[in-house]
Scaffold this active site. Structure first.
Site, PDB file in Angstrom:
ATOM      1  N   SER A  51     -13.622   1.814  -7.428  1.00  0.00           N
ATOM      2  CA  SER A  51     -14.801   1.991  -8.285  1.00  0.00           C
ATOM      3  C   SER A  51     -14.470   2.911  -9.460  1.00  0.00           C
ATOM      4  O   SER A  51     -14.975   2.713 -10.576  1.00  0.00           O
ATOM      5  CB  SER A  51     -15.956   2.567  -7.470  1.00  0.00           C
ATOM      6  OG  SER A  51     -15.566   3.778  -6.855  1.00  0.00           O
ATOM      7  N   GLU A  80       0.830  -1.214   0.000  1.00  0.00           N
ATOM      8  CA  GLU A  80       0.000   0.000   0.000  1.00  0.00           C
ATOM      9  C   GLU A  80       0.863   1.263   0.000  1.00  0.00           C
ATOM     10  O   GLU A  80       1.839   1.348   0.756  1.00  0.00           O
ATOM     11  CB  GLU A  80      -0.901  -0.033   1.237  1.00  0.00           C
ATOM     12  CG  GLU A  80      -2.322   0.371   0.962  1.00  0.00           C
ATOM     13  CD  GLU A  80      -3.041  -0.599   0.023  1.00  0.00           C
ATOM     14  OE1 GLU A  80      -3.143  -0.278  -1.172  1.00  0.00           O
ATOM     15  OE2 GLU A  80      -3.518  -1.644   0.494  1.00  0.00           O
ATOM     16  N   ALA A  95     -15.223   2.854  -1.080  1.00  0.00           N
ATOM     17  CA  ALA A  95     -14.905   1.748  -0.169  1.00  0.00           C
ATOM     18  C   ALA A  95     -13.458   1.291  -0.312  1.00  0.00           C
ATOM     19  O   ALA A  95     -13.050   0.304   0.284  1.00  0.00           O
ATOM     20  CB  ALA A  95     -15.854   0.579  -0.417  1.00  0.00           C
ATOM     21  N   GLY A  96     -12.682   1.991  -1.138  1.00  0.00           N
ATOM     22  CA  GLY A  96     -11.291   1.579  -1.340  1.00  0.00           C
ATOM     23  C   GLY A  96     -11.174   0.389  -2.267  1.00  0.00           C
ATOM     24  O   GLY A  96     -10.174  -0.335  -2.246  1.00  0.00           O
ATOM     25  N   ASP A 151       2.982   2.189  -4.892  1.00  0.00           N
ATOM     26  CA  ASP A 151       3.002   2.314  -6.363  1.00  0.00           C
ATOM     27  C   ASP A 151       3.627   3.623  -6.830  1.00  0.00           C
ATOM     28  O   ASP A 151       4.496   3.636  -7.699  1.00  0.00           O
ATOM     29  CB  ASP A 151       1.615   2.055  -6.997  1.00  0.00           C
ATOM     30  CG  ASP A 151       0.492   2.974  -6.526  1.00  0.00           C
ATOM     31  OD1 ASP A 151       0.718   3.815  -5.630  1.00  0.00           O
ATOM     32  OD2 ASP A 151      -0.623   2.839  -7.068  1.00  0.00           O
ATOM     33  N   TYR A 153      -4.192  11.934   0.922  1.00  0.00           N
ATOM     34  CA  TYR A 153      -3.438  11.093  -0.023  1.00  0.00           C
ATOM     35  C   TYR A 153      -2.298  11.916  -0.627  1.00  0.00           C
ATOM     36  O   TYR A 153      -1.141  11.486  -0.661  1.00  0.00           O
ATOM     37  CB  TYR A 153      -4.377  10.570  -1.118  1.00  0.00           C
ATOM     38  CG  TYR A 153      -3.732   9.604  -2.084  1.00  0.00           C
ATOM     39  CD1 TYR A 153      -3.833   8.230  -1.892  1.00  0.00           C
ATOM     40  CD2 TYR A 153      -3.020  10.065  -3.187  1.00  0.00           C
ATOM     41  CE1 TYR A 153      -3.241   7.346  -2.771  1.00  0.00           C
ATOM     42  CE2 TYR A 153      -2.423   9.192  -4.073  1.00  0.00           C
ATOM     43  CZ  TYR A 153      -2.545   7.832  -3.868  1.00  0.00           C
ATOM     44  OH  TYR A 153      -1.951   6.957  -4.748  1.00  0.00           O
ATOM     45  N   SER A 203     -25.660   7.258 -16.471  1.00  0.00           N
ATOM     46  CA  SER A 203     -25.467   6.366 -15.327  1.00  0.00           C
ATOM     47  C   SER A 203     -26.825   5.828 -14.895  1.00  0.00           C
ATOM     48  O   SER A 203     -27.713   6.605 -14.522  1.00  0.00           O
ATOM     49  CB  SER A 203     -24.819   7.118 -14.162  1.00  0.00           C
ATOM     50  OG  SER A 203     -25.046   6.390 -12.962  1.00  0.00           O
ATOM     51  N   ASP A 208      -4.379   0.638  -9.374  1.00  0.00           N
ATOM     52  CA  ASP A 208      -5.791   0.306  -9.551  1.00  0.00           C
ATOM     53  C   ASP A 208      -6.122   0.030 -11.016  1.00  0.00           C
ATOM     54  O   ASP A 208      -6.822  -0.937 -11.342  1.00  0.00           O
ATOM     55  CB  ASP A 208      -6.673   1.439  -9.026  1.00  0.00           C
ATOM     56  CG  ASP A 208      -6.378   1.751  -7.568  1.00  0.00           C
ATOM     57  OD1 ASP A 208      -5.705   0.934  -6.918  1.00  0.00           O
ATOM     58  OD2 ASP A 208      -6.813   2.805  -7.086  1.00  0.00           O
TER      59      ASP A 208
HETATM   60  C1  GLA Z   1      -5.285   4.309  -4.106  1.00  0.00           C
HETATM   61  C2  GLA Z   1      -4.543   4.746  -5.353  1.00  0.00           C
HETATM   62  C3  GLA Z   1      -3.459   3.738  -5.716  1.00  0.00           C
HETATM   63  C4  GLA Z   1      -2.572   3.425  -4.529  1.00  0.00           C
HETATM   64  C5  GLA Z   1      -3.404   3.119  -3.285  1.00  0.00           C
HETATM   65  C6  GLA Z   1      -2.577   2.962  -2.060  1.00  0.00           C
HETATM   66  O1  GLA Z   1      -6.010   3.149  -4.352  1.00  0.00           O
HETATM   67  O2  GLA Z   1      -5.438   4.866  -6.439  1.00  0.00           O
HETATM   68  O3  GLA Z   1      -2.707   4.225  -6.813  1.00  0.00           O
HETATM   69  O4  GLA Z   1      -1.665   4.459  -4.292  1.00  0.00           O
HETATM   70  O5  GLA Z   1      -4.379   4.116  -3.043  1.00  0.00           O
HETATM   71  O6  GLA Z   1      -1.802   1.817  -2.158  1.00  0.00           O
END
Ligand code: GLA
Length: 377
Positions: free
Chosen positions: A124, A34, A120-121, A37, A221, A68, A169
């Site tokens: 999406s 995490e 939700a991480g 990247d 972030y 949508s 992602d």
């Molecule tokens: C989000 C970002 C990714 C990555 C993660 C953390 O999902 O879109 O590029 O940095 O956070 O690992």
């Protein structure tokens, strides 16, 4: 996914003719790795069955219409301007990104639905971007390899939507295959499909959506990313992956940057160890690495929140081999590697713990590594 509304029928109602195709691209869970990247490090995500589904067809002039089904919203535009907000920017940004890279892409109609939970991480937004990109590559006969597609989708997110995210992602949504995690070296762009069959070992991957929403367009972030860049400047390197002697690097950094760097460097090491452990089907070790990753995100990177910490503790207490938050942080989902026989009771234990703590109800589901972006038959 079969529960999703029929995008093809809805497309016909919108455009007056059937779509030229229907495309699908999944969300992802990151097993481990995490905030590595954008530091040129390693990640190990897998695609989930929840996906964005998109019906699309070309138009004969440069007009883009986005519908949508989930939001019951339609937007039409004749120009593409980076920095535009709204749900449709994830699709419009991909059109922009392709055109900006010199690809010949004209107008199109799109009808979208998705069952990837928002905020939700679980990526999406990448699911929508990658479905759009796959559709446009087919519709406009663009010969772009999968990694380049992922990078173009990332560019849409970075430059059009305005979220300074890394490549994980979009790479996961594009390149993942069923029953595998995707090892990605975010600097060399080497990829490897790593078999991830936890069920053969009597285990499940249990996901708990804490329902604490998070967002990447907001400041935290970007702040983490900025502190990594500051550390690189102090250390005289381009990317934190270049740190070879961690203790020596830490000694040269202010306290805050030192903790951020310790997370990134040790997390990279944990990804490599997890790949080794998976090769040996040593899930106990994978679990320990996951839990160590969570502690590092909590203590050094400071991106967890009380709901995710409580979910992780409760899952570990309920028999999980390991548990950690997944994704950008400040909420979202936790995943646990857990004996199949314990999964249901563990989900109930988290629910009870949340009630006792006065948190809102979490939602749990089992995740199985699924296929990446593709055209549906
Ligand atoms: C989000 C970002 C990714 C990555 C993660 C953390 O999902 O879109 O590029 O940095 O956070 O690992």
């Amino acid at each position: 996914m079969s529960e999703l509304p029929d995008v093809a029928d809805n497309f016909t109602a919108l455009a007056g003719e059937p779509p030229e195709g229907v495309w699908v691209a999944p969300g992802r869970i990151n097993l481990i790795g995490e905030h590595t990247d954008y530091n040129g490090g390693y990640v190990l995500p897998f695609a989930i069955p929840q996906a964005a589904r998109l019906a699309a067809g070309r138009r004969d002039r440069d007009v883009w219409r986005f519908r949508s089904l989930d939001l019951q919203s339609t937007v039409e535009q004749e120009s593409l301007t980076p920095g535009t907000h709204g749900w449709h920017s994830y699709l419009a940004g991909v059109v922009w990104s392709l055109r900006e890279a010199g690809h010949s892409v004209g107008g199109a109609d799109f009808v979208l639905t998705s069952d990837v939970p928002i905020g939700a991480g679980l990526s999406s937004s990448a699911a929508i971007e990658c479905a759009t990109l796959t559709a446009l590559c087919d519709l406009y006969h663009l010969d772009i390899d999968p990694m380049q597609r992922a990078r173009l989708a990332q560019r849409a997110e970075n430059a059009y939507v305005g979220a300074p995210t890394g490549l994980m992602d979009q790479a996961a949504s594009t390149l993942c295959t069923a029953d595998h995690a995707l090892f990605l070296d975010c600097h060399t762009l080497e990829v490897r499909q790593v078999p991830l069959d936890v069920r053969a070992a009597g285990l499940e991957i249990l996901v708990v959506d804490t329902k604490t929403p998070h967002s990447h367009v907001d400041g935290e972030y970007a702040a983490r990313r900025a502190s990594c860049e500051r550390a690189c400047r102090i250390l005289g390197i381009d990317l934190l992956r270049e740190v070879t002697d961690l203790d020596a690097a830490l000694a040269r950094l202010p306290e805050l940057e030192a903790r951020r760097v310790r997370h990134v460097v040790t997390e990279n090491q944990r990804v490599l160890e997890a790949v080794d452990a998976l090769a040996d089907a040593d899930f106990a070790r994978v679990g320990r690495l996951m839990t160590a990753s969570h502690a590092s995100m909590r203590d050094d990177y400071e991106i967890t929140v009380p709901t995710v910490d409580l979910a992780v503790e409760t899952l570990l207490g309920a028999g999980a081999l390991g548990a950690r938050m997944t994704g950008g942080g400040f909420g979202g989902c936790v995943l646990a590697l857990i004996p199949a026989a314990d999964a249901e009771a563990a989900a109930t234990a988290v629910q009870r713990a949340f009630t006792a703590a006065g948190f809102g109800a979490p939602v749990s589901f089992l995740a199985h590594p699924s296929a990446g972006a593709r055209r549906l038959a």
